[in-house]
Write a protein that holds these residues in place. Structure first.
Motif, PDB file in Angstrom:
ATOM      1  N   ILE A  22     -10.522   6.726  -5.132  1.00  0.00           N
ATOM      2  CA  ILE A  22      -9.199   6.616  -5.752  1.00  0.00           C
ATOM      3  C   ILE A  22      -9.390   6.613  -7.258  1.00  0.00           C
ATOM      4  O   ILE A  22     -10.221   5.870  -7.792  1.00  0.00           O
ATOM      5  CB  ILE A  22      -8.458   5.351  -5.246  1.00  0.00           C
ATOM      6  N   GLY A  30      -4.444   6.765  -9.302  1.00  0.00           N
ATOM      7  CA  GLY A  30      -4.003   6.510  -7.944  1.00  0.00           C
ATOM      8  C   GLY A  30      -4.149   7.691  -6.997  1.00  0.00           C
ATOM      9  O   GLY A  30      -3.678   7.627  -5.858  1.00  0.00           O
ATOM     10  N   THR A  75      -5.965   9.856  -4.378  1.00  0.00           N
ATOM     11  CA  THR A  75      -6.969   9.522  -3.360  1.00  0.00           C
ATOM     12  C   THR A  75      -7.552  10.768  -2.716  1.00  0.00           C
ATOM     13  O   THR A  75      -6.928  11.830  -2.695  1.00  0.00           O
ATOM     14  CB  THR A  75      -6.363   8.639  -2.266  1.00  0.00           C
ATOM     15  N   THR A  99      -7.445   4.285   4.875  1.00  0.00           N
ATOM     16  CA  THR A  99      -6.619   4.333   3.679  1.00  0.00           C
ATOM     17  C   THR A  99      -7.281   3.501   2.584  1.00  0.00           C
ATOM     18  O   THR A  99      -7.616   2.331   2.809  1.00  0.00           O
ATOM     19  CB  THR A  99      -5.212   3.779   3.949  1.00  0.00           C
ATOM     20  N   PHE A 111      -6.795   1.827  -1.155  1.00  0.00           N
ATOM     21  CA  PHE A 111      -5.758   1.461  -2.112  1.00  0.00           C
ATOM     22  C   PHE A 111      -6.292   0.380  -3.038  1.00  0.00           C
ATOM     23  O   PHE A 111      -7.342  -0.207  -2.780  1.00  0.00           O
ATOM     24  CB  PHE A 111      -4.454   1.038  -1.419  1.00  0.00           C
TER      25      PHE A 111
END
Length: 115
Positions: free
Chosen positions: A51, A55, A57, A68, A70
């Motif tokens: 990432i 932001g 990815t 995922t 984050f």
């Protein structure tokens, strides 16, 4: 120097979920990018997900749709949410941070997925 500390690894059955965390001692908003890698004994370390500081990815094909990545810039922590885990996801997972070309690594956290 930036310290990275991973947590959240463990033993889970196939189809289960885990969330890995990587807490940084410095501001992760200053990093160009942060990433999760994994390594199985006898094999090269491979990129799982990354990432950017914007932001954006990206994921390895093997984990797309299941994992995922984050970040929480307030907590200086990145996460890897892992769902539908498979035995082939078993590995030591490492956090990585790129600060203007300087790379930092955590100590790793073991994820074991059983049948």
């Amino acid at each position: 120097q930036v310290q990275l500390v991973e947590s959240g690894g463990g033993l889970v059955r196939a189809g289960g979920s885990l969330r890995l965390s990587c807490a940084a001692s410095g501001s992760i908003s200053s990093a160009n990018a942060m990433a999760w890698y994994r390594q199985v004994p006898g094999k090269q370390r491979e990129l799982v997900a990354d990432i950017t500081n914007y932001g954006v990815t990206a994921y390895a094909q093997a984990v797309k749709g299941r994992f995922t990545i984050f970040r929480d810039n307030v907590k200086n922590t990145i996460y890897l949410e892992m769902n539908s885990l498979k035995p082939e996801d078993t590995a030591v997972y490492y956090c990585n941070a790129d600060y203007r070309g300087y790379l930092y690594w955590g100590q790793g956290t073991l994820v074991t997925v059983s049948l």
